[in-house]
Write an enzyme that holds these catalytic residues in place. Structure first.
Site, PDB file in Angstrom:
ATOM      1  N   ALA A 282       0.842  -1.204   0.000  1.00 19.03           N
ATOM      2  CA  ALA A 282       0.000   0.000   0.000  1.00 19.03           C
ATOM      3  C   ALA A 282       0.876   1.253   0.000  1.00 19.03           C
ATOM      4  O   ALA A 282       1.978   1.234   0.557  1.00 19.03           O
ATOM      5  CB  ALA A 282      -0.910  -0.015   1.232  1.00 19.03           C
ATOM      6  N   GLY A 284      -0.127   1.394  -3.280  1.00 23.32           N
ATOM      7  CA  GLY A 284      -0.401   0.569  -4.450  1.00 23.32           C
ATOM      8  C   GLY A 284       0.029   1.095  -5.799  1.00 23.32           C
ATOM      9  O   GLY A 284      -0.244   0.454  -6.814  1.00 23.32           O
ATOM     10  N   GLY A 285       0.701   2.237  -5.851  1.00 23.86           N
ATOM     11  CA  GLY A 285       1.138   2.746  -7.140  1.00 23.86           C
ATOM     12  C   GLY A 285       2.095   1.802  -7.840  1.00 23.86           C
ATOM     13  O   GLY A 285       1.995   1.570  -9.060  1.00 23.86           O
ATOM     14  N   ASP A 327       1.885  -9.349   7.867  1.00 24.43           N
ATOM     15  CA  ASP A 327       3.116  -8.636   8.195  1.00 24.43           C
ATOM     16  C   ASP A 327       4.200  -9.155   7.261  1.00 24.43           C
ATOM     17  O   ASP A 327       4.395 -10.375   7.143  1.00 24.43           O
ATOM     18  CB  ASP A 327       3.486  -8.901   9.650  1.00 24.43           C
ATOM     19  CG  ASP A 327       4.662  -8.058  10.118  1.00 24.43           C
ATOM     20  OD1 ASP A 327       5.535  -7.722   9.303  1.00 24.43           O
ATOM     21  OD2 ASP A 327       4.706  -7.731  11.319  1.00 24.43           O
ATOM     22  N   ASP A 343       9.443  -2.048  -0.857  1.00 22.38           N
ATOM     23  CA  ASP A 343       9.332  -0.604  -0.635  1.00 22.38           C
ATOM     24  C   ASP A 343       9.164  -0.439   0.872  1.00 22.38           C
ATOM     25  O   ASP A 343       8.063  -0.424   1.394  1.00 22.38           O
ATOM     26  CB  ASP A 343       8.129  -0.056  -1.403  1.00 22.38           C
ATOM     27  CG  ASP A 343       8.028   1.456  -1.349  1.00 22.38           C
ATOM     28  OD1 ASP A 343       8.880   2.091  -0.689  1.00 22.38           O
ATOM     29  OD2 ASP A 343       7.093   2.016  -1.952  1.00 22.38           O
ATOM     30  N   CYS A 396      11.798   6.091   0.498  1.00 17.91           N
ATOM     31  CA  CYS A 396      11.633   7.514   0.169  1.00 17.91           C
ATOM     32  C   CYS A 396      12.298   8.371   1.237  1.00 17.91           C
ATOM     33  O   CYS A 396      11.745   9.375   1.677  1.00 17.91           O
ATOM     34  CB  CYS A 396      10.165   7.870  -0.013  1.00 17.91           C
ATOM     35  SG  CYS A 396       9.103   7.459   1.389  1.00 17.91           S
TER      36      CYS A 396
END
Length: 469
Positions: A282, A284-285, A327, A343, A396
């Site tokens: 999530a 979700g891109g 998880d 990610d 990020c």
């Protein structure tokens, strides 16, 4: 006023909620059924600010809850969000300016007065809202707040003075130094140099454009939307308006995704027909990118609510993926995948331009804690990958411990993995976006040569790791 007159260090660095302040509760700041739209709009902005700055909770969650409670129409919701996010970006300078209009500090028990004044001066000096509207609504908010109502007259007087002379005082202040936590600027200086660190900070305080990832033909969709196609392939809109009203939304031609966030999937190469595990999937891109590229995607996230929204977005896009609530650290190892995307959870310091609440919610001690979690996730991912398979790790964050140092430590632990340098062409990923080891590192300062309103990029790090056996 304590929060306005405190030092730069304490104003910029997050800490515990201010003692003695009374939570406004679900009914504070509203006038029931007779509350007008302007007051409701400001009340949503102030509620979101209070939740971030005092209760230390994420902005998106706070704003969505406040806007839903007041049932704001789309246009008012957008303006409330603009007030709040602009206030968070400019808070240091705005509060320093406000303090010059106060003869003495105010008591602790002042309800939401700090946030009401912050939202009001944001409207007056940054958003250029007519003074009569910004001031009168702020005074109404004070009067409707049980702990701030005794300061209504003072708020009226201070805001009128700010509207007359505040712009000049504000322009003389260094918002970067007043808004960014000292620890964050110091870390970026160590990692990137003093000049680049300041450039990153300045770029992080500029409201970003809207980036879209399209399933096909980005040039055609850019023309329909009135946008531009970036060298990376994303479509960027300087002034998009309501997302749902843009061409292509209903037919599922594109989804919202920062241009930097769209790059890690490109590091895989061709994934058509491959089994790909998207850990921590999530919102979700990247899941959508993998599915659109023809991969057989399994999307894992521990939040059932976030996975439900991911599924809804995939449905709008006409894409499919298997979703699993789990998880990532305990996701079963019974099946091995051709490729894995991790990610990972991180400090998100590369996304301040989109999420200015990061300035107030993150602490330096979060970095080693998250780095330890990332290492565990990477180690677990190795057990889920087939020999010869590809693992793309991305974050990020601008912090080396979560990026470059994390990958170096991983390769030292796992001798059956090798790094594959970025293979994309220099138009898509310029050499300046690549680390010495060949990994991807984007900064908020990138795309600085584009016209105003189209500049900037989220800060991302991504590495491609290949399993030999």
């Amino acid at each position: 006023m304590k929060d306005i007159t405190k030092s730069r260090k304490s104003a910029a660095q997050p800490g515990p909620a201010r003692a003695g302040r009374v939570s406004p509760g679900p009914a504070a700041g509203r006038r029931g059924a007779q509350t007008n739209d302007g007051l409701k709009t400001r009340d949503v902005a102030v509620s979101a600010l209070y939740t971030v700055l005092v209760e230390r909770r994420p902005f998106d969650e706070a704003f969505s809850r406040a806007a839903a409670a007041r049932d704001l129409p789309a246009r008012d919701r957008a303006f409330a969000r603009l007030i709040a996010t602009t206030a968070l970006r400019q808070r240091g300078a705005l509060q320093a300016m406000l303090s010059t209009y106060l003869a003495k500090p105010l008591p602790e028990r002042m309800g939401r007065l700090d946030e009401i004044l912050l939202a009001a001066v944001t409207q007056l000096l940054i958003l250029k809202t007519p003074p009569h509207a910004a001031i009168s609504l702020a005074v109404d908010q004070c009067r409707a707040d049980r702990s701030a109502k005794r300061f209504a007259n003072l708020a009226n007087a201070v805001l009128r003075r700010v509207s007359e002379s505040g712009q000049g005082r504000l322009s003389s202040l260094d918002n970067v130094a007043l808004t960014f936590p000292d620890w964050m600027l110091s870390r970026w200086t160590d990692a990137y140099g003093a000049a680049t660190a300041r450039q990153i900070a300045r770029a992080s305080l500029i409201e970003p454009a809207l980036d879209l990832t399209v399933k096909s033909d980005p040039e055609a969709w850019a023309a329909k939307i009135g946008a531009v196609v970036l060298p990376t392939g994303s479509v960027r809109c300087a002034e998009a308006g309501r997302i749902e009203d843009l061409p292509g939304y209903t037919e599922g031609a594109w989804w919202v995704q920062d241009a930097a966030a769209a790059l890690p999937i490109k590091l895989f190469g061709d994934v058509a027909g491959q089994s790909v595990l998207d850990l921590c999937a999530a919102p979700g891109g990247k899941t959508a990118q993998l599915a659109a590229a023809g991969a057989d995607v399994t999307a894992v996230d521990k939040s059932s609510g976030r996975l439900a929204r991911l599924t809804e977005n995939l449905s709008r896009l006409g894409l499919t993926a298997k979703t699993v609530v789990s998880d990532a650290l305990t996701f079963p190892t019974g099946k091995a995948f051709d490729a894995i995307l991790l990610d990972a959870p991180c400090t998100a310091t590369g996304t301040i331009r989109r999420h200015p609440d990061v300035l107030y919610l993150k602490r330096p001690e979060d970095i080693p804690a998250l780095a330890a979690l990332q290492a565990k996730l990477l180690d677990h991912a190795t057990e889920l990958l087939k020999p010869g398979g590809t693992l793309v790790y991305c974050i990020c964050s601008l912090e080396p411990e979560e990026g470059e140092q994390q990958v170096a430590a991983f390769l030292a632990r796992h001798l059956n993995f090798t790094r594959r340098p970025v293979m994309l062409d220099e138009m898509t990923v310029p050499m300046s976006w690549r680390t010495e080891g060949g990994d991807l590192r984007t900064l908020p300062t990138h795309f600085a040569d584009l016209p105003e309103g189209l500049q900037g990029l989220d800060g991302f790090f991504a590495a491609t790791l290949v399993k030999s056996c």
